[in-house]
Design an enzyme around this catalytic site. Structure first.
Site, PDB file in Angstrom:
ATOM      1  N   HIS A 432      85.973  26.276  42.189  1.00 17.53           N
ATOM      2  CA  HIS A 432      86.956  26.745  43.168  1.00 17.53           C
ATOM      3  C   HIS A 432      88.337  26.851  42.556  1.00 17.53           C
ATOM      4  CE1 HIS A 432      89.978  26.024  46.382  1.00 17.53           C
ATOM      5  NE2 HIS A 432      89.240  26.912  47.015  1.00 17.53           N
ATOM      6  N   CYS A 797      80.398  41.997  39.853  1.00 17.07           N
ATOM      7  CA  CYS A 797      81.604  41.416  40.449  1.00 17.07           C
ATOM      8  C   CYS A 797      81.819  39.962  40.037  1.00 17.07           C
ATOM      9  CB  CYS A 797      81.588  41.535  41.962  1.00 17.07           C
ATOM     10  SG  CYS A 797      80.219  40.685  42.771  1.00 17.07           S
TER      11      CYS A 797
END
Length: 841
Positions: A432, A797
């Site tokens: 994250h 992506c």
């Protein structure tokens, strides 16, 4: 081979070797180099080469006499005397690049009779006698067989240069095989004997063997003229053709006045080139000519004698600074010296990253605190903070902070954006903290497992150092290092030539480049850096920060009414976010991925709940392996109003911005699909949302529907998925994780570093795309998808889309585009061009 002045030994003046069909094998590297400089019409020191096969002939005084006579004829000066005296310098070079060559012998032609008058002409007796002493010592030891002990005894207690010369002349006469001759030809012959003896010595043999050079490797000998003139207008220097800091075509180097030994001083002494007698115009022209010849940044050694510039050597720098290399490539292409493809090949994509991010200016005296994973490039320094709240408080007052944390959560996003850098003890390159940092351009170091963070005492410990909250640290996200205290930082100042080069790259590449962007700011940065649209908008990132409590209320709702109320609030907020994003992207394509975050990212990490019921519900939803748990399309199928609400918010936002004349090319993407049936249900949810918006607004929103390929099963069933969608996008972060069975948040620092160290892996597969394993799955997926729908759009992506090596591996697989974080877009643009131009070689 023609000979000079009747001798059978070939004597080759500089500039005549190529005419005679000679190359480095005969002339040596130096002789060949000087030949080329003369051919370019550049000012060079007058010189004569005795080719490799004949080098030993120079030890014959008769041959040496021929060399001296030829040199005097070429230069028009007399060695050691006359109105315009000169001296000689002898040096050697091998047929190939080699280290450990014998030292140069300057000052040949000095005698007790002329030394004083020459010193008066120069104006610095000490310098001249220092050179003379160096020559005498070499000749004594390697040509006249004076023992090292005798030399040391002779020089013991002698403190002046003139005294050293006198002592060396005496010891040669009494302890050597003969006195030092005064005739310059005899001196030259002795000097040649000394150099060749040094080359054949055990030390010379060891030097050749250490470089895997032949034991019998020969030398070419080179005799150069050394003009004598006033020290103020004479000297030796080095210069490169480009300023290393700016890359501008400005000669950069140092100049040392007077006469000197064979080597330049290694310290920082010397004057700037701006102090050159007569200015730097001639040097500037010379270096510019060399750049076009070498097609590289040129580096020269030169001497100035009575104001006259002569080159002693010239080479390509080989590894110029990023700015210098980039600006040179563009300048050469604009001048027509090379074509644009060659300019593109010259600049590696990694260079672009260095130009776009701040860099540390290291001195070697830095105190390393810890080294972790290089998660997001750039450099920054600030005060240590150990909590997101403190980072926000200090940032509000304009104080730069570095956030230290074991890990980060969606609730920490505002602090991550406020801090100038982030350091975590756990997590990998796809964690994250790393993803958010790369998206915002914030330097980050993750997986620094040696750190010990103590929030109670307010300290951070590692590597024998302890820093306290409020102390200054410096973070280098490019190398993954954190330093104690302040380190000088060079800000990112990419030159204008970067835009030129990237525009040329755009003309060459086939692979399109998009960006992974979730906010208006990220989108604007990416478009400014050349992104052609958004390849991944992670809608879950819009739920972070202040909106996190709302999504928690939705996930943890105890009844339908509470869940509907929370979902309505999220839909309104997301519609507002989508409007900003769509305005920013304009009429370009934008791929919006519906919710795909692991459930644990939205649940409270601090044990604070709104009430006991929410706490109970959260504990019930805890997962052992959240990355493979209730996320993506799975969460949507269990909460069948979630994706329709998101899609409805997106379509309404499109309707609103279309009224302003903006019509983005919408692409809606379903994440974490493993079953074609999952995809069909989710697609139907999106279609119904489009129908609802059309009924309410009278506008039928155009959009494409697609699926992410993140699981190995999805890759293997790509043909079945392709039958239902317009595009497929490979999420290579998750696909790598699931193919290897690696938990990307856990293994990066704990396992993969050890695997790389032991040679099991060349590099982390989360850094560079794994062609053999993950690549095989992608290749299968591409082939199967196009077998049922040849025109289907295919892209990547994952963050591999911004890695140059990964793009080289991905491009041949048949993809249409890559998508990466904003700051990596220029890297991807250049790397995509390289896949085309290198294929043509």
């Amino acid at each position: 081979m023609p000979a000079a002045l009747g001798t059978t030994t070939p004597l080759v003046p500089y500039g005549q070797g190529r005419v005679r069909g000679l190359g480095p094998a005969e002339l040596g590297v130096h002789g060949d180099q000087m030949d080329r400089l003369v051919a370019l019409g550049l000012p060079t020191v007058p010189g004569i080469t005795i080719p490799v096969p004949s080098a030993r002939d120079l030890t014959d005084p008769a041959v040496a006499r021929q060399v001296v006579d030829l040199m005097e004829e070429l230069v028009g000066r007399q060695v050691g005397g006359g109105d315009h005296p000169m001296l000689l310098r002898l040096l050697a070079s091998a047929p190939m690049a080699a280290s450990g060559l014998p030292p140069q012998v300057p000052g040949i032609g000095l005698t007790p009779k002329n030394a004083t008058s020459l010193a008066d002409l120069i104006g610095r007796q000490g310098d001249l006698f220092d050179i003379w002493a160096s020559v005498l010592r070499l000749v004594a030891e390697d040509a006249l067989d004076v023992s090292p002990d005798a030399l040391e005894d002779a020089l013991d207690g002698v403190t002046t240069e003139a005294g050293r010369v006198e002592a060396l002349l005496a010891v040669c006469a009494t302890k050597g095989t003969g006195p030092v001759p005064e005739d310059p030809a005899d001196q030259l012959a002795l000097s040649a004997t000394a150099l060749l003896h040094r080359w054949s010595s055990p030390r010379g043999c060891r030097a050749r063997r250490s470089q895997n050079l032949p034991d019998d490797l020969g030398l070419a000998l080179h005799v150069q003229a050394v003009h004598i003139g006033p020290w103020q207008r004479s000297g030796i220097g080095t210069a490169s053709s480009r300023d290393p800091d700016t890359g501008a075509p400005i000669p950069t180097g140092t100049f040392h006045r007077g006469v000197r030994r064979s080597a330049l001083p290694t310290d920082a002494s010397g004057e700037p080139l701006s102090a050159l007698p007569g200015g730097i115009d001639l040097l500037k022209h010379t270096l510019a000519t060399l750049e076009h010849h070498l097609r590289d940044v040129a580096e020269v050694t030169f001497e100035l004698r009575d104001g006259k510039l002569s080159l002693l050597s010239a080479t390509a720098l080989g590894r110029p600074t990023p700015r210098a290399g980039l600006r040179l490539a563009v300048d050469l292409a604009n001048a027509g010296t090379i074509d644009r493809k060659a300019a593109l090949r010259t600049v590696r994509p990694q260079v672009v990253q260095e130009l776009l991010h701040a860099q540390l200016r290291l001195t070697g005296d830095e105190n390393l605190l810890v080294k972790g994973l290089a998660a997001s490039p750039g450099a920054a320094r600030g005060l240590v903070v150990l909590s997101p709240q403190r980072a926000l408080e200090l940032a509000a007052g304009g104080v730069p902070t570095v956030l230290f944390s074991s890990e980060t959560t969606p609730g920490d996003v505002p602090a991550l954006l406020a801090a100038v850098a982030v350091v975590t003890t756990s997590g990998g390159l796809a964690s994250h903290a790393a993803v958010v940092a790369r998206g915002s351009g914030t330097p980050a170091v993750c997986g620094a497992s040696e750190l010990r963070i103590d929030t109670i005492s307010g300290t951070v410990r590692a590597g024998g150092h302890t820093v306290r909250e409020g102390d200054i640290v410096t973070v280098d996200g490019r190398s993954g290092t954190v330093y104690v205290g302040e380190v000088d930082i060079r800000p990112a100042e990419p030159p204008a030539e970067l835009d030129t080069l990237l525009a040329w790259a755009d003309d060459e590449r086939v692979l399109r480049v998009r960006t992974n962007a979730d906010t208006v700011r990220e989108t604007e940065v990416a478009l400014r850096l050349g992104a052609e649209g958004i390849g991944l908008c992670r809608t879950e990132h819009q739920f972070m920060g202040d909106r996190l409590p709302v999504v928690r209320r939705y996930l943890l709702a105890q009844d339908d009414a509470a869940q509907r109320e929370a979902l309505d609030a999220l839909t309104d907020a997301q519609c507002e976010d989508f409007q900003g994003l769509l305005r920013a992207v304009g009429n370009r394509p934008v791929t919006v991925r519906l919710l795909d975050a692991p459930l644990h990212e939205f649940l409270p990490h601090d044990g604070v709940y709104e009430d006991e019921a929410q706490r109970t519900r959260a504990l019930e939803m805890r997962e052992v392996n959240p990355m493979l748990g209730l996320r993506g399309v799975r969460l949507a199928l269990l909460n069948d109003d979630l994706y329709p609400a998101q899609a409805e918010a997106l379509f309404n936002a499109w309707v609103m911005v279309s009224q302003e004349g903006i019509t983005p090319q919408l692409e809606v993407m379903i994440p974490l699909v493993s079953l074609p049936e999952e995809l069909v249900i989710a697609i139907d949810q999106v279609r119904k949302a489009a129908d609802k918006v059309a009924e309410q607004t009278g506008v039928r929103v155009p959009y494409l529907i697609g699926s992410m390929v993140e699981t190995p099963r999805a890759a293997l069933l790509a043909d079945q998925l392709a039958m239902h969608v317009d595009f497929l996008s490979f999420g290579t972060n998750d696909l790598t994780q699931m193919t290897y069975g690696f938990s990307r948040d856990d293994v990066e620092s704990r396992l993969l570093a050890g695997y790389v160290e032991r040679g099991l892996l060349a590099v982390s597969p989360f850094v560079e795309f794994d062609l053999e394993g993950v690549g095989a799955l992608v290749a299968i997926a591409v082939q199967r998808a196009r077998s049922v729908k040849p025109t289907i759009k295919l892209g990547v992506c994952g963050e591999h889309g911004g890695d140059a090596t990964s793009i080289q591996r991905l491009a041949p697989l048949g993809l249409d585009y890559v998508s990466c974080s904003p700051q990596r877009v220029p890297i991807a643009r250049l790397a995509a061009a390289h896949t085309v131009i290198e294929e043509l070689l």
